[in-house]
Scaffold this active site. Structure first.
Site, PDB file in Angstrom:
ATOM      1  N   SER A 132     -20.723   5.932  15.931  1.00  0.00           N
ATOM      2  CA  SER A 132     -20.744   5.261  16.566  1.00  0.00           C
ATOM      3  C   SER A 132     -21.297   3.638  16.302  1.00  0.00           C
ATOM      4  CB  SER A 132     -20.789   5.165  17.747  1.00  0.00           C
ATOM      5  OG  SER A 132     -20.548   4.067  19.493  1.00  0.00           O
ATOM      6  N   GLU A 134     -22.801   2.039  18.436  1.00  0.00           N
ATOM      7  CA  GLU A 134     -24.139   2.391  19.457  1.00  0.00           C
ATOM      8  C   GLU A 134     -25.169   2.898  19.070  1.00  0.00           C
ATOM      9  OE1 GLU A 134     -24.280   1.559  23.332  1.00  0.00           O
ATOM     10  OE2 GLU A 134     -22.368   0.508  23.008  1.00  0.00           O
ATOM     11  N   TYR A 155     -25.432   8.565  25.596  1.00  0.00           N
ATOM     12  CA  TYR A 155     -24.370   8.699  24.307  1.00  0.00           C
ATOM     13  C   TYR A 155     -24.751   8.179  23.638  1.00  0.00           C
ATOM     14  CZ  TYR A 155     -20.509   6.739  22.411  1.00  0.00           C
ATOM     15  OH  TYR A 155     -18.661   6.445  21.457  1.00  0.00           O
TER      16      TYR A 155
HETATM   17  P1  NAP Z   1     -11.217   8.077  24.279  1.00  0.00           P
HETATM   18  O1  NAP Z   1     -10.280   7.589  24.558  1.00  0.00           O
HETATM   19  O2  NAP Z   1     -12.735   8.910  25.424  1.00  0.00           O
HETATM   20  O3  NAP Z   1     -10.783  10.390  23.500  1.00  0.00           O
HETATM   21  C1  NAP Z   1     -11.743  10.736  24.147  1.00  0.00           C
HETATM   22  C2  NAP Z   1     -11.020  12.372  23.461  1.00  0.00           C
HETATM   23  O4  NAP Z   1     -12.207  13.135  23.744  1.00  0.00           O
HETATM   24  C3  NAP Z   1     -10.047  12.943  24.645  1.00  0.00           C
HETATM   25  O5  NAP Z   1      -8.921  12.943  23.897  1.00  0.00           O
HETATM   26  C4  NAP Z   1     -10.655  14.243  25.538  1.00  0.00           C
HETATM   27  O6  NAP Z   1     -10.141  14.644  27.057  1.00  0.00           O
HETATM   28  C5  NAP Z   1     -11.689  14.371  24.569  1.00  0.00           C
HETATM   29  N1  NAP Z   1     -12.533  15.576  25.852  1.00  0.00           N
HETATM   30  C6  NAP Z   1     -13.321  14.936  25.842  1.00  0.00           C
HETATM   31  N2  NAP Z   1     -13.862  15.743  26.070  1.00  0.00           N
HETATM   32  C7  NAP Z   1     -13.957  17.169  25.857  1.00  0.00           C
HETATM   33  C8  NAP Z   1     -14.497  18.479  25.403  1.00  0.00           C
HETATM   34  N3  NAP Z   1     -15.248  18.762  26.317  1.00  0.00           N
HETATM   35  N4  NAP Z   1     -14.105  19.297  25.148  1.00  0.00           N
HETATM   36  C9  NAP Z   1     -12.363  18.374  23.731  1.00  0.00           C
HETATM   37  N5  NAP Z   1     -11.926  17.581  23.855  1.00  0.00           N
HETATM   38  C10 NAP Z   1     -12.808  16.615  24.670  1.00  0.00           C
HETATM   39  O7  NAP Z   1     -12.203   7.760  23.265  1.00  0.00           O
HETATM   40  P2  NAP Z   1     -11.954   6.947  21.843  1.00  0.00           P
HETATM   41  O8  NAP Z   1     -11.977   5.796  22.080  1.00  0.00           O
HETATM   42  O9  NAP Z   1      -9.728   7.226  21.279  1.00  0.00           O
HETATM   43  O10 NAP Z   1     -12.618   7.572  20.954  1.00  0.00           O
HETATM   44  C11 NAP Z   1     -12.205   8.587  19.765  1.00  0.00           C
HETATM   45  C12 NAP Z   1     -13.903   9.244  19.286  1.00  0.00           C
HETATM   46  O11 NAP Z   1     -14.719   7.442  18.195  1.00  0.00           O
HETATM   47  C13 NAP Z   1     -15.141   9.926  20.172  1.00  0.00           C
HETATM   48  O12 NAP Z   1     -15.632  10.602  20.054  1.00  0.00           O
HETATM   49  C14 NAP Z   1     -15.875   8.389  21.003  1.00  0.00           C
HETATM   50  O13 NAP Z   1     -17.313   8.219  20.903  1.00  0.00           O
HETATM   51  C15 NAP Z   1     -15.698   7.785  18.878  1.00  0.00           C
HETATM   52  N6  NAP Z   1     -16.032   6.151  18.947  1.00  0.00           N
HETATM   53  C16 NAP Z   1     -14.742   5.542  19.825  1.00  0.00           C
HETATM   54  C17 NAP Z   1     -14.839   3.745  19.594  1.00  0.00           C
HETATM   55  C18 NAP Z   1     -14.245   2.553  20.252  1.00  0.00           C
HETATM   56  O14 NAP Z   1     -13.871   1.826  20.679  1.00  0.00           O
HETATM   57  N7  NAP Z   1     -12.970   3.662  20.641  1.00  0.00           N
HETATM   58  C19 NAP Z   1     -15.840   3.801  18.551  1.00  0.00           C
HETATM   59  C20 NAP Z   1     -16.972   3.920  17.745  1.00  0.00           C
HETATM   60  C21 NAP Z   1     -16.976   5.675  18.415  1.00  0.00           C
HETATM   61  P3  NAP Z   1      -9.030  13.925  27.577  1.00  0.00           P
HETATM   62  O15 NAP Z   1      -7.781  13.521  27.194  1.00  0.00           O
HETATM   63  O16 NAP Z   1      -8.901  15.517  28.554  1.00  0.00           O
HETATM   64  O17 NAP Z   1     -10.196  13.167  28.570  1.00  0.00           O
HETATM   65  O1  G4F Z   2     -15.857  -1.796  26.908  1.00  0.00           O
HETATM   66  P1  G4F Z   2     -17.503  -1.065  27.310  1.00  0.00           P
HETATM   67  O2  G4F Z   2     -17.843   0.219  28.062  1.00  0.00           O
HETATM   68  O3  G4F Z   2     -17.807  -0.564  25.942  1.00  0.00           O
HETATM   69  P2  G4F Z   2     -19.343  -0.192  24.924  1.00  0.00           P
HETATM   70  O4  G4F Z   2     -20.273   0.422  25.694  1.00  0.00           O
HETATM   71  O5  G4F Z   2     -19.926  -0.865  23.890  1.00  0.00           O
HETATM   72  O6  G4F Z   2     -18.707   1.403  24.454  1.00  0.00           O
HETATM   73  C1  G4F Z   2     -16.991   1.886  23.619  1.00  0.00           C
HETATM   74  O7  G4F Z   2     -17.335   1.163  22.376  1.00  0.00           O
HETATM   75  C2  G4F Z   2     -18.555   2.277  21.542  1.00  0.00           C
HETATM   76  C3  G4F Z   2     -18.381   1.220  20.164  1.00  0.00           C
HETATM   77  O8  G4F Z   2     -20.273   0.665  20.194  1.00  0.00           O
HETATM   78  C4  G4F Z   2     -18.440   3.504  21.722  1.00  0.00           C
HETATM   79  F1  G4F Z   2     -18.373   4.092  20.459  1.00  0.00           F
HETATM   80  C5  G4F Z   2     -18.027   3.764  23.027  1.00  0.00           C
HETATM   81  O9  G4F Z   2     -17.885   5.393  23.227  1.00  0.00           O
HETATM   82  C6  G4F Z   2     -16.982   3.174  23.491  1.00  0.00           C
HETATM   83  O10 G4F Z   2     -15.369   2.820  23.252  1.00  0.00           O
HETATM   84  O11 G4F Z   2     -18.801  -1.883  27.577  1.00  0.00           O
HETATM   85  C7  G4F Z   2     -18.577  -2.682  26.204  1.00  0.00           C
HETATM   86  C8  G4F Z   2     -19.679  -3.688  27.290  1.00  0.00           C
HETATM   87  C9  G4F Z   2     -21.006  -3.278  27.206  1.00  0.00           C
HETATM   88  O12 G4F Z   2     -21.979  -4.210  26.950  1.00  0.00           O
HETATM   89  C10 G4F Z   2     -21.160  -3.330  29.416  1.00  0.00           C
HETATM   90  O13 G4F Z   2     -22.342  -3.942  29.690  1.00  0.00           O
HETATM   91  O14 G4F Z   2     -18.949  -4.520  28.194  1.00  0.00           O
HETATM   92  C11 G4F Z   2     -20.228  -4.881  29.566  1.00  0.00           C
HETATM   93  N1  G4F Z   2     -19.734  -4.527  30.396  1.00  0.00           N
HETATM   94  C12 G4F Z   2     -19.513  -5.786  31.842  1.00  0.00           C
HETATM   95  N2  G4F Z   2     -18.718  -5.499  33.279  1.00  0.00           N
HETATM   96  C13 G4F Z   2     -18.971  -3.415  31.409  1.00  0.00           C
HETATM   97  C14 G4F Z   2     -18.461  -3.904  32.246  1.00  0.00           C
HETATM   98  N3  G4F Z   2     -18.265  -2.320  30.890  1.00  0.00           N
HETATM   99  C15 G4F Z   2     -17.745  -1.481  31.419  1.00  0.00           C
HETATM  100  N4  G4F Z   2     -17.270  -0.688  31.096  1.00  0.00           N
HETATM  101  N5  G4F Z   2     -16.793  -2.035  32.481  1.00  0.00           N
HETATM  102  C16 G4F Z   2     -17.682  -3.334  33.300  1.00  0.00           C
HETATM  103  O15 G4F Z   2     -17.048  -3.314  34.552  1.00  0.00           O
END
Ligand code: NAP
Ligand code: G4F
Length: 329
Positions: A132, A134, A155
Site C-alpha cells: 500500500s 500508506e 496498518y
Molecule cells: P477490503 O474491501 O477491506 O477487503 C478486505 C478483504 O480481506 C475482505 O475480503 C475481508 O473479508 C478479508 N479479510 C479480512 N480479515 C481477514 C482474515 N482474518 N482472514 C481472511 N480474510 C480476511 O479491501 P480492498 O479495498 O479490497 O483492498 C484489498 C487489499 O489491498 C487489502 O489488503 C488492502 O489493505 C490493500 N490495499 C487497498 C487499497 C485500496 O485503496 N483499496 C490500496 C492499497 C492496498 P470480509 O469480507 O469477511 O471482511
Molecule cells: O478513505 P480512507 O479511510 O483511506 P486511507 O486511510 O487513505 O486508506 C485507504 O487507502 C490506502 C492506500 O493508500 C489503503 F492501503 C487502505 O487499505 C485504505 O484502502 O481515508 C482517506 C482520507 C484520510 O486522510 C482520512 O483522514 O480521508 C480522511 N477522512 C476525512 N474524513 C476520512 C473521513 N476517512 C474516513 N474513512 N472517514 C471519514 O469520515
C-alpha cells in the site's frame, strides 16, 4: 492446455470481487478464501457464484482465516494454484489505531503465514502481495518504488512488515513474489466507511431526500485516487511478467478530501458547504497528508496506465449510489 488455477484471499472485498471477475473472464478456475460469518459476507461476488454441483462452476469458495496457518497450508495442497493473489487484510487505517494487535496479526503476520504455507506445501505458485501507498506515510510526494517508507499507522506498519517478508521470500527461496504498491483505488464496491464511498453514499441520500448532513474528519489530506478494476488488472499483469518485482500503481494526480466532497455534491447540483459537518472522531492520531504516485515503472514494464481520473471516478460512484438508492426505494 489445462486451465490456470488462481487462489484469491480477500475475495469478498472490493478488489477481490473485481479480480475474480477478470480472472474468470480470462478462463481461470478461481478459488477464494472466505471467513466464516453468521451473516453472509459474499454480496460482492454473488453474481459470479454457481452451486459447485453445476458442471459450469468455475469459482470455488473455501472457509479459512489468515490467522490460521495450518488451514492455509492444507488448502494450498488441495487446490494447487499457479497464482496466488493475497488481498485479505484488516484494511481500514482508522480502525488499525483501535485494533493495532489484531491488525498486525491479520495484515502483517497473515502474509507470513501464507508465504510459509506456500513454502511448506511446496506449491510453485506466483504470489501477489497487496502492498500500500500508506507505507510511504510521511515521505513527501511524488512516491515511486525508491521512495522511503515512513508508516504513520499500525496498518501501514503491518504492511511494511509484509512487504519485506515478500522481498525476503523472493530472495531467500527464489519465489516469484511481487509487491504491488497500490495507491488509493475506489469504485461503487468500495467499503462504506472509506471516505470516498461514505461521501458518495451520503450525496445520494441527500439528493434523494433521505439524509440532510454528512459528518467528516480531515478535509485537507490529499490522495491519488484511481478506479479499482484498473488496479486489479495491474495485479494480474505483475504475475505475468518475466521476473518478479515491485511496482507502484497510481494515477499521478492529487485531490484533497475536500475536493472530492465538492465534486461529489456538484455532480448533483448541490453546495457541499450546506451539508458537510466536522466530527473529530474521524481524525487519526497520525495522518498521511499527501500521496501522489509515480507509476512510470508499471507503464514501462507492464504496459499499465490509469485511464479513469478522480473527476470521472466521482461521477461513476455518485451515479451508482443514486441508482442503488432508487432500486431500494
Ligand atoms: P477490503 O474491501 O477491506 O477487503 C478486505 C478483504 O480481506 C475482505 O475480503 C475481508 O473479508 C478479508 N479479510 C479480512 N480479515 C481477514 C482474515 N482474518 N482472514 C481472511 N480474510 C480476511 O479491501 P480492498 O479495498 O479490497 O483492498 C484489498 C487489499 O489491498 C487489502 O489488503 C488492502 O489493505 C490493500 N490495499 C487497498 C487499497 C485500496 O485503496 N483499496 C490500496 C492499497 C492496498 P470480509 O469480507 O469477511 O471482511
Ligand atoms: O478513505 P480512507 O479511510 O483511506 P486511507 O486511510 O487513505 O486508506 C485507504 O487507502 C490506502 C492506500 O493508500 C489503503 F492501503 C487502505 O487499505 C485504505 O484502502 O481515508 C482517506 C482520507 C484520510 O486522510 C482520512 O483522514 O480521508 C480522511 N477522512 C476525512 N474524513 C476520512 C473521513 N476517512 C474516513 N474513512 N472517514 C471519514 O469520515
Amino acid at each position: 492446455m489445462s486451465e490456470k488455477i488462481a487462489l484469491v484471499t480477500g475475495i469478498t472485498g472490493q478488489d477481490g470481487s473485481y479480480l475474480a471477475e477478470q480472472l474468470l473472464d480470462k478462463g481461470y478456475l478461481v478459488h477464494g478464501l472466505i471467513r466464516r460469518s453468521s451473516t453472509f459476507n459474499t454480496a460482492r461476488i454473488e453474481h459470479l457464484y454457481r452451486d459447485p454441483h453445476d458442471p459450469e462452476a468455475r469459482l470455488f469458495l473455501h472457509y479459512g482465516d489468515l490467522t490460521d496457518g495450518t488451514r492455509l497450508a492444507s488448502l494450498l495442497e488441495r487446490i494447487g494454484p499457479q497464482e496466488i493473489y493475497h488481498l485479505g487484510a484488516q484494511s481500514h487505517v482508522r480502525v488499525s489505531f483501535d485494533e493495532p494487535e489484531f491488525t498486525g496479526d491479520v495484515t502483517g503476520l497473515g502474509t507470513t503465514r501464507l508465504l510459509e504455507a506456500i513454502r511448506m506445501a511446496e506449491v510453485p505458485a506466483r504470489f501477489y502481495q497487496a502492498s500500500s501507498s500508506e507505507m510511504f506515510g510521511a515521505t513527501p510526494p511524488p512516491q515511486d518504488e525508491q521512495a522511503k517508507f515512513y508508516p504513520r499507522s499500525p496498518y501501514a506498519v503491518a504492511k511494511v512488515y509484509a512487504y519485506w517478508m515478500v522481498r525476503n521470500y523472493r530472495e531467500a527461496y527464489g519465489m516469484f513474489a511481487c509487491n504491488g504498491i497500490l495507491f488509493n483505488h475506489e469504485s461503487p464496491r468500495r467499503g462504506e466507511t472509506f471516505v470516498t464511498r461514505k461521501i458518495t453514499m451520503a450525496v445520494a441520500a441527500i439528493a434523494t431526500g433521505r439524509a440532510h448532513e454528512l459528518y467528516l474528519g480531515n478535509l485537507d489530506a490529499k490522495r491519488d485516487w484511481g478506479f479499482a478494476p484498473e488496479y486489479t488488472d495491474a495485479m494480474w499483469r505483475m504475475l505475468q511478467a518475466d521476473e518478479p518485482d515491485d511496482y507502484v500503481v497510481a494515477t499521478g494526480t492529487s485531490y484533497s478530501v475536500g475536493d472530492f466532497v465538492r465534486m461529489a455534491f456538484e455532480h448533483v447540483g448541490l453546495d457541499w458547504e450546506k451539508y458537510v459537518k466536522f466530527d473529530p472522531r474521524y481524525l487519526r492520531p497520525t495522518e498521511v497528508d499527501d500521496l501522489i504516485g509515480d507509476a512510470s515503472k508499471a507503464r514501462e514494464v507492464l504496459g499499465w496506465q490509469a485511464s479513469v481520473l478522480p473527476p470521472e471516478l466521482v461521477g461513476i460512484m455518485v451515479d451508482a449510489d443514486i441508482a442503488a438508492a432508487g432500486a431500494s426505494a
